[in-house]
Design a protein around this motif. Sequence first.
Motif, PDB file in Angstrom:
ATOM      1  N   ASP A 156       0.829  -1.196   0.000  1.00 31.13           N
ATOM      2  CA  ASP A 156       0.000   0.000   0.000  1.00 31.13           C
ATOM      3  C   ASP A 156       0.873   1.260   0.000  1.00 31.13           C
ATOM      4  O   ASP A 156       1.787   1.400   0.815  1.00 31.13           O
ATOM      5  CB  ASP A 156      -0.897  -0.012   1.240  1.00 31.13           C
ATOM      6  CG  ASP A 156      -1.783   1.209   1.320  1.00 31.13           C
ATOM      7  OD1 ASP A 156      -2.776   1.271   0.589  1.00 31.13           O
ATOM      8  OD2 ASP A 156      -1.436   2.119   2.105  1.00 31.13           O
ATOM      9  N   LEU A 157       0.598   2.176  -0.913  1.00 28.29           N
ATOM     10  CA  LEU A 157       1.414   3.375  -1.080  1.00 28.29           C
ATOM     11  C   LEU A 157       1.520   4.178   0.210  1.00 28.29           C
ATOM     12  O   LEU A 157       2.620   4.521   0.662  1.00 28.29           O
ATOM     13  CB  LEU A 157       0.843   4.247  -2.197  1.00 28.29           C
ATOM     14  CG  LEU A 157       1.519   5.600  -2.416  1.00 28.29           C
ATOM     15  CD1 LEU A 157       2.958   5.406  -2.873  1.00 28.29           C
ATOM     16  CD2 LEU A 157       0.737   6.434  -3.429  1.00 28.29           C
ATOM     17  N   PHE A 158       0.386   4.504   0.836  1.00 23.77           N
ATOM     18  CA  PHE A 158       0.396   5.339   2.037  1.00 23.77           C
ATOM     19  C   PHE A 158       1.172   4.668   3.174  1.00 23.77           C
ATOM     20  O   PHE A 158       1.944   5.318   3.888  1.00 23.77           O
ATOM     21  CB  PHE A 158      -1.027   5.655   2.495  1.00 23.77           C
ATOM     22  CG  PHE A 158      -1.765   6.582   1.584  1.00 23.77           C
ATOM     23  CD1 PHE A 158      -1.101   7.356   0.650  1.00 23.77           C
ATOM     24  CD2 PHE A 158      -3.152   6.682   1.654  1.00 23.77           C
ATOM     25  CE1 PHE A 158      -1.785   8.214  -0.192  1.00 23.77           C
ATOM     26  CE2 PHE A 158      -3.857   7.543   0.810  1.00 23.77           C
ATOM     27  CZ  PHE A 158      -3.163   8.308  -0.111  1.00 23.77           C
ATOM     28  N   ASP A 159       0.936   3.368   3.362  1.00 20.63           N
ATOM     29  CA  ASP A 159       1.592   2.673   4.469  1.00 20.63           C
ATOM     30  C   ASP A 159       3.094   2.569   4.247  1.00 20.63           C
ATOM     31  O   ASP A 159       3.878   2.768   5.179  1.00 20.63           O
ATOM     32  CB  ASP A 159       0.990   1.273   4.632  1.00 20.63           C
ATOM     33  CG  ASP A 159       1.453   0.604   5.920  1.00 20.63           C
ATOM     34  OD1 ASP A 159       1.610   1.310   6.936  1.00 20.63           O
ATOM     35  OD2 ASP A 159       1.660  -0.623   5.910  1.00 20.63           O
ATOM     36  N   GLN A 160       3.530   2.274   3.031  1.00 24.65           N
ATOM     37  CA  GLN A 160       4.965   2.195   2.765  1.00 24.65           C
ATOM     38  C   GLN A 160       5.630   3.564   2.908  1.00 24.65           C
ATOM     39  O   GLN A 160       6.751   3.665   3.433  1.00 24.65           O
ATOM     40  CB  GLN A 160       5.209   1.622   1.365  1.00 24.65           C
ATOM     41  CG  GLN A 160       4.772   0.176   1.199  1.00 24.65           C
ATOM     42  CD  GLN A 160       5.503  -0.777   2.127  1.00 24.65           C
ATOM     43  OE1 GLN A 160       6.681  -0.596   2.415  1.00 24.65           O
ATOM     44  NE2 GLN A 160       4.816  -1.784   2.629  1.00 24.65           N
ATOM     45  N   GLU A 161       4.965   4.610   2.459  1.00 29.48           N
ATOM     46  CA  GLU A 161       5.505   5.954   2.642  1.00 29.48           C
ATOM     47  C   GLU A 161       5.595   6.304   4.123  1.00 29.48           C
ATOM     48  O   GLU A 161       6.585   6.919   4.563  1.00 29.48           O
ATOM     49  CB  GLU A 161       4.630   6.974   1.911  1.00 29.48           C
ATOM     50  CG  GLU A 161       4.762   6.918   0.399  1.00 29.48           C
ATOM     51  CD  GLU A 161       3.891   7.946  -0.297  1.00 29.48           C
ATOM     52  OE1 GLU A 161       4.229   8.323  -1.435  1.00 29.48           O
ATOM     53  OE2 GLU A 161       2.874   8.379   0.288  1.00 29.48           O
ATOM     54  N   ARG A 162       4.585   5.906   4.891  1.00 30.23           N
ATOM     55  CA  ARG A 162       4.601   6.165   6.339  1.00 30.23           C
ATOM     56  C   ARG A 162       5.787   5.478   6.995  1.00 30.23           C
ATOM     57  O   ARG A 162       6.531   6.086   7.782  1.00 30.23           O
ATOM     58  CB  ARG A 162       3.300   5.651   6.973  1.00 30.23           C
ATOM     59  CG  ARG A 162       3.294   5.697   8.503  1.00 30.23           C
ATOM     60  CD  ARG A 162       2.098   4.965   9.088  1.00 30.23           C
ATOM     61  NE  ARG A 162       2.165   3.521   8.921  1.00 30.23           N
ATOM     62  CZ  ARG A 162       2.804   2.691   9.744  1.00 30.23           C
ATOM     63  NH1 ARG A 162       3.460   3.173  10.800  1.00 30.23           N
ATOM     64  NH2 ARG A 162       2.806   1.390   9.542  1.00 30.23           N
ATOM     65  N   LYS A 163       5.976   4.206   6.683  1.00 27.94           N
ATOM     66  CA  LYS A 163       7.057   3.447   7.312  1.00 27.94           C
ATOM     67  C   LYS A 163       8.432   3.994   6.930  1.00 27.94           C
ATOM     68  O   LYS A 163       9.320   4.098   7.786  1.00 27.94           O
ATOM     69  CB  LYS A 163       6.928   1.964   6.947  1.00 27.94           C
ATOM     70  CG  LYS A 163       5.759   1.282   7.649  1.00 27.94           C
ATOM     71  CD  LYS A 163       5.752  -0.216   7.478  1.00 27.94           C
ATOM     72  CE  LYS A 163       5.230  -0.640   6.142  1.00 27.94           C
ATOM     73  NZ  LYS A 163       4.981  -2.104   6.068  1.00 27.94           N
ATOM     74  N   LEU A 164       8.588   4.364   5.683  1.00 27.15           N
ATOM     75  CA  LEU A 164       9.871   4.925   5.262  1.00 27.15           C
ATOM     76  C   LEU A 164      10.146   6.239   5.983  1.00 27.15           C
ATOM     77  O   LEU A 164      11.264   6.476   6.470  1.00 27.15           O
ATOM     78  CB  LEU A 164       9.888   5.132   3.749  1.00 27.15           C
ATOM     79  CG  LEU A 164      11.171   5.746   3.180  1.00 27.15           C
ATOM     80  CD1 LEU A 164      12.385   4.889   3.509  1.00 27.15           C
ATOM     81  CD2 LEU A 164      11.042   5.944   1.674  1.00 27.15           C
TER      82      LEU A 164
END
Length: 237
Positions: free
Chosen positions: A128-136
């Motif tokens: 998921d785009l939002f979740d991966q961006e959040r984690k990064l």
Amino acid sequence: MGIPRLTTIGFDADDTLWQNERFFRQTEKLFAALLADQVQEEVVLAALLEAERRNLCIYGFGIKGFTLSMIETAIAVTGGRVSGDTLARILAAGRDMLAHPIEIMPYVRDTLEHLSGRYRLVLVTKGDLFDQERKLAQSGLAGLFDAVEIVSDKSAETYRRVFSRHGDGPVSSMMIGNSLKSDVVPAIEAGGWGVHVPHELTWVLEHLEPPREISRFREIAHLGELPALIASIEAGK
């Protein structure tokens, strides 16, 4: 003809740079416990895995798709008798996963800092785009990468495209990850190096036999071993 010079290194994110599968396993246990008065745990978890397998082509990888698969499974295994309260608790479990703090794996920062500037570093992650961006963003590692690619799936064509866009093509590139199926084998099929960093909890749908007969396959115990491995490859060993 010599081996092309390594110029670009790709890294998987989940369970390579930071913990991920551990939280899925914990939530699976919670999910089974919510239905324990109606269905046995092994039945629930087997049904959930099949729902996830079916739904990958619809929802893709990530927590949101996992949460929807839990809801679908709860309805199916209870014959539609699951309560609204239980469904609400499943949704809450999914939200908790999306808010979980990032836990960086050992040796990650030191290794990235050592390689940064020497090679082009590319984060290649699916989900998921939002979740991966959040984690990064929460990891504090973003500044160590020259590029970030969040993709829907990982295939040989994905790596050809990514390493041609951000490097000198797959033949001069290396991909590091815990999943043989997603990170290692398709990168090798694209023409690059594939380095497996095993994780104790790799998802069953990511399992594959190690291609030990292939010359561009390598395996290390942890990311702290990566600089020495790269040095040995560049020395032609």
